[in-house]
Write an enzyme that holds these catalytic residues in place. Structure first.
Site, PDB file in Angstrom:
ATOM      1  N   ALA A   1      70.222  60.226  74.503  1.00 25.27           N
ATOM      2  CA  ALA A   1      71.158  61.067  73.513  1.00 25.27           C
ATOM      3  C   ALA A   1      70.466  62.138  73.396  1.00 25.27           C
ATOM      4  O   ALA A   1      69.255  62.610  73.256  1.00 25.27           O
ATOM      5  CB  ALA A   1      71.087  60.092  72.451  1.00 25.27           C
TER       6      ALA A   1
ATOM      7  N   GLY B   1      69.289  56.229  76.276  1.00 23.75           N
ATOM      8  CA  GLY B   1      70.587  56.117  76.526  1.00 23.75           C
ATOM      9  C   GLY B   1      71.046  56.223  77.927  1.00 23.75           C
ATOM     10  O   GLY B   1      72.105  55.595  78.743  1.00 23.75           O
TER      11      GLY B   1
ATOM     12  N   GLU C   1      63.158  54.177  71.970  1.00 24.75           N
ATOM     13  CA  GLU C   1      63.763  54.126  70.550  1.00 24.75           C
ATOM     14  C   GLU C   1      62.980  53.939  69.665  1.00 24.75           C
ATOM     15  O   GLU C   1      62.793  54.515  68.417  1.00 24.75           O
ATOM     16  CB  GLU C   1      64.943  53.240  70.604  1.00 24.75           C
ATOM     17  CG  GLU C   1      66.210  54.161  71.563  1.00 24.75           C
ATOM     18  CD  GLU C   1      66.252  54.013  72.820  1.00 24.75           C
ATOM     19  OE1 GLU C   1      67.205  53.948  73.587  1.00 24.75           O
ATOM     20  OE2 GLU C   1      65.387  53.296  73.385  1.00 24.75           O
TER      21      GLU C   1
END
Length: 261
Positions: A67, A112, A135
């Site tokens: 992202a 992502g 993440e």
């Protein structure tokens, strides 16, 4: 085929579509615009019976850095949630594609980006590729299927280490743990995978779609139920014209001409 703003789309061979993430100046990071373009693309391609396989890759030296954190900097919680719902729809649309989607991981695939590669039916990596899910170091966890798809690909213990440490694996390790199927030179990776997609495109399209559906669904079913699912597809396919053509072509020693009927 026409290009969207953040992706390039072209027919690499009859029935084979190449999709290239096209934000090289931002390491092909997943922006709101790219999420929207990919959602529209997967939705459109899913209804196109001429598509036999798709190869997904990135422009430049990156597959996808995940992202776009610059875009997310300062986002309100509401805006973040709205964007993530778009990304969820995008990945579901990719997973729902009835044809094979193959990842040519030409460079770093993080967050992502790794999840998009994991959502493909299989992946090949370039020698410089790295894949990771960092993440936990950002105060979140993967939210596009990463925890589940990674576990299914490499097993619970390896997945736990990757997810908890956030450390990426290189192409060699990705191959050794089953995260990718093959490693190729960076320079030939996409062409090599397109060639494999071309081979897949020569097979009976109803059979390929059935294989995808049975493998994906059967992987989470008890064995007896999964075998019944396989048998139901087998029984459906042997009544098709493509099955008759396949057997006739074999006996006549000629290439089969499958029509998807």
């Amino acid at each position: 085929m026409s290009d969207d703003t953040t992706i390039r789309v072209h027919e690499a061979a009859p029935g084979v579509v190449q999709v290239t993430l096209n934000r090289p100046e931002a390491a092909n990071a997943l922006s709101t615009a790219m999420g929207r373009d990919l959602l529209d693309l997967w939705t459109r391609l899913s209804t196109d019976v001429s598509v036999r396989a798709v190869v997904l890759t990135g422009a430049g030296r990156f597959f996808c850095a995940g992202a776009d954190l610059k875009e997310r900097d300062g986002m309100t919680d509401t805006a973040w949630a709205d964007q993530h719902r778009l990304f969820e729809d995008m990945i579901r649309a990719q997973l729902a594609c009835p044809f094979p989607v193959l990842a040519a991981v030409n460079g770093a695939a993080m967050g992502g980006g790794a999840e998009m590669a994991l959502a493909c039916d299989f992946a090949w990596a370039g020698e410089s590729a790295r894949m990771g899910l960092p993440e936990a170091g950002l105060g979140i966890i993967p939210g596009l299927g990463g925890t589940q798809l990674l576990t299914r690909a490499v097993g619970e213990r390896r997945a736990s280490e990757m997810l908890m440490s956030g450390l990426p694996v290189d192409a060699t390790e990705a191959l050794s743990i089953g995260l990718v199927n093959a490693v190729r030179p960076n320079e030939t990776l996409v062409a090599d995978l397109v060639a494999r997609a071309v081979l897949i495109a020569t097979k009976a399209p109803l059979s390929i779609r059935a294989v995808k559906a049975v493998v994906r669904t059967g992987a989470v079913l008890p064995l007896a139920e999964a075998m019944e699912l396989e048998l139901s597809e087998y029984n459906r396919l042997f009544t098709t014209e493509d099955r008759r053509e396949g057997v006739a072509a074999f006996n006549q020693k000629r290439p089969a001409v499958f029509r998807g009927v």
